[in-house]
Design a protein around this motif. Sequence first.
Motif, PDB file in Angstrom:
ATOM      1  N   TRP A 166      78.667  52.728  38.302  1.00  0.00           N
ATOM      2  CA  TRP A 166      78.774  51.654  39.296  1.00  0.00           C
ATOM      3  C   TRP A 166      79.906  50.685  38.937  1.00  0.00           C
ATOM      4  O   TRP A 166      80.591  50.185  39.825  1.00  0.00           O
ATOM      5  CB  TRP A 166      77.462  50.901  39.395  1.00  0.00           C
ATOM      6  N   VAL A 167      80.108  50.433  37.659  1.00  0.00           N
ATOM      7  CA  VAL A 167      81.229  49.579  37.242  1.00  0.00           C
ATOM      8  C   VAL A 167      82.550  50.237  37.619  1.00  0.00           C
ATOM      9  O   VAL A 167      83.462  49.581  38.145  1.00  0.00           O
ATOM     10  CB  VAL A 167      81.159  49.296  35.727  1.00  0.00           C
ATOM     11  N   LEU A 207      82.968  52.434  40.030  1.00  0.00           N
ATOM     12  CA  LEU A 207      83.045  52.398  41.487  1.00  0.00           C
ATOM     13  C   LEU A 207      83.570  51.054  41.969  1.00  0.00           C
ATOM     14  O   LEU A 207      84.476  50.992  42.817  1.00  0.00           O
ATOM     15  CB  LEU A 207      81.657  52.663  42.078  1.00  0.00           C
ATOM     16  N   MET A 208      83.017  49.970  41.462  1.00  0.00           N
ATOM     17  CA  MET A 208      83.451  48.648  41.902  1.00  0.00           C
ATOM     18  C   MET A 208      84.908  48.396  41.529  1.00  0.00           C
ATOM     19  O   MET A 208      85.667  47.780  42.289  1.00  0.00           O
ATOM     20  CB  MET A 208      82.539  47.571  41.319  1.00  0.00           C
ATOM     21  N   GLU A 209      85.328  48.861  40.371  1.00  0.00           N
ATOM     22  CA  GLU A 209      86.724  48.710  39.970  1.00  0.00           C
ATOM     23  C   GLU A 209      87.642  49.449  40.942  1.00  0.00           C
ATOM     24  O   GLU A 209      88.697  48.934  41.335  1.00  0.00           O
ATOM     25  CB  GLU A 209      86.914  49.247  38.547  1.00  0.00           C
ATOM     26  N   ARG A 210      87.243  50.633  41.366  1.00  0.00           N
ATOM     27  CA  ARG A 210      88.058  51.399  42.314  1.00  0.00           C
ATOM     28  C   ARG A 210      88.186  50.686  43.656  1.00  0.00           C
ATOM     29  O   ARG A 210      89.175  50.864  44.363  1.00  0.00           O
ATOM     30  CB  ARG A 210      87.469  52.790  42.516  1.00  0.00           C
ATOM     31  N   PRO A 225      78.701  42.542  30.707  1.00  0.00           N
ATOM     32  CA  PRO A 225      78.808  41.111  31.042  1.00  0.00           C
ATOM     33  C   PRO A 225      80.227  40.679  31.414  1.00  0.00           C
ATOM     34  O   PRO A 225      80.387  39.630  32.039  1.00  0.00           O
ATOM     35  CB  PRO A 225      78.324  40.420  29.765  1.00  0.00           C
ATOM     36  N   GLU A 226      81.231  41.452  31.046  1.00  0.00           N
ATOM     37  CA  GLU A 226      82.602  41.090  31.410  1.00  0.00           C
ATOM     38  C   GLU A 226      82.876  41.366  32.885  1.00  0.00           C
ATOM     39  O   GLU A 226      83.739  40.726  33.489  1.00  0.00           O
ATOM     40  CB  GLU A 226      83.603  41.865  30.543  1.00  0.00           C
ATOM     41  N   GLN A 227      82.161  42.314  33.460  1.00  0.00           N
ATOM     42  CA  GLN A 227      82.354  42.660  34.868  1.00  0.00           C
ATOM     43  C   GLN A 227      81.303  42.042  35.777  1.00  0.00           C
ATOM     44  O   GLN A 227      81.578  41.755  36.948  1.00  0.00           O
ATOM     45  CB  GLN A 227      82.334  44.187  35.045  1.00  0.00           C
ATOM     46  N   VAL A 228      80.110  41.857  35.273  1.00  0.00           N
ATOM     47  CA  VAL A 228      78.983  41.416  36.103  1.00  0.00           C
ATOM     48  C   VAL A 228      78.797  39.909  35.954  1.00  0.00           C
ATOM     49  O   VAL A 228      78.471  39.410  34.873  1.00  0.00           O
ATOM     50  CB  VAL A 228      77.700  42.177  35.721  1.00  0.00           C
TER      51      VAL A 228
END
Length: 405
Positions: A183-184, A186-189, A215-218
């Motif tokens: 999912w991380v 996917l969101m980056e894409r 925690p760096e992305q969410v």
Amino acid sequence: MHRPTSDVEARDVEAPDVEARGVEAFETRAADADLDDLRARLAAARLPEAETVQGAAPGPHRWEQGVPLADLVDVVTYWRTEYDWLAFEERLDRIGQFRTTIDGLGIHFLHRRSARADATPLILTHGWPGSVAEFVDVAEELADPKDADAPAFHVVIPSLPGFGHSDKPATTGWGTEKIAAAWVELMERLGYSRFVAHGGDWGGVVTTLLGGRFPEQVLGIHTTFAESPPGLTTDGLTTAERRWTEENRHFWLHRAAYAKQQATRPQTIGYSLVDSPVGLLAWTLDKFAEWSDTEDSPFETMSRDRILDNVTLYWLTRTGASAARIYYESHNALDPELRVDVPSAITTYPRDIERCPRAWARERYRQIVRWRTPAFGGHFPSLEVPGYFVRDLREGVAAVLAATR
């Protein structure tokens, strides 16, 4: 209630060149032959005799042996003669369907970008026996609210591996840890390097992992399923919280045979779920009934069409077995040492199947910024109480974002 988007966040949510990132638009149309076959199977279904508590007054006792025959016959008849699958396909297309490949597995997702410049990226993860159908009634309101003062979101709703139009894993390993990492990616894409996450049921486990591992992305999480570390004492709990723990224990001792089956022998039950539409309907309808905040039938709060959208999606994609395997991959697998330090908003609905006392939740979720126990709702709040669900999600995310400033 919405807040201005910072310069960093604004850059994060610019419209991405999704084709360059390996994301493709997706459409599907059920073949007439498949829909005709479904109706033929429904017409030719071999049903058992009625349950021996037949004639019981409306209420839980009427369902204690499973889905009552009369109720099942009514739904099967509606499914065969009136239900419109094509209307659901059109709704998915209006939201926006896409696919991408992550770690060799095709992932299907809905993506509804908001028209608002201050929108926050939000990923919603469903559970079992749900699907993306859980969120079709709330996606547009979350993305482009009628109230200009309400927060808006760029909404991403992926189908779990083995569910719906996502690919079926051919090997073991696609448990909730790997799903969270996917999912991380996917969101980056999609151009969302930082985002908030929501989930319930298995989606709640994935959401917890997103908050704990990334925690760096969410930015933070909102969940309707909080799972505490094991081995905590009931000392200091309120009377109501002690009752929760007793109900949780009763559930796992007496009402969780479906989970044990799917965690140990998903292939065996899978043959019935893929071969018999009536078997698939009964297996899932039983849970929509038992886990919803109703006195008797799940249709007191949820429409037949939405439940049949969900069941028909399983049927047409032949994912009864592959979806069940998430239990084999991840049952009782959440790392007991995992801690979530990002801001967390937790809502515990009164008729959900497992409820975690706040004192226990604090042992895993270290920064609970909002805690709610509404008066109504069960395991499927986006379907049972969609208006409240949207308001609660907005307010929970607002509290999460306020804590990140």
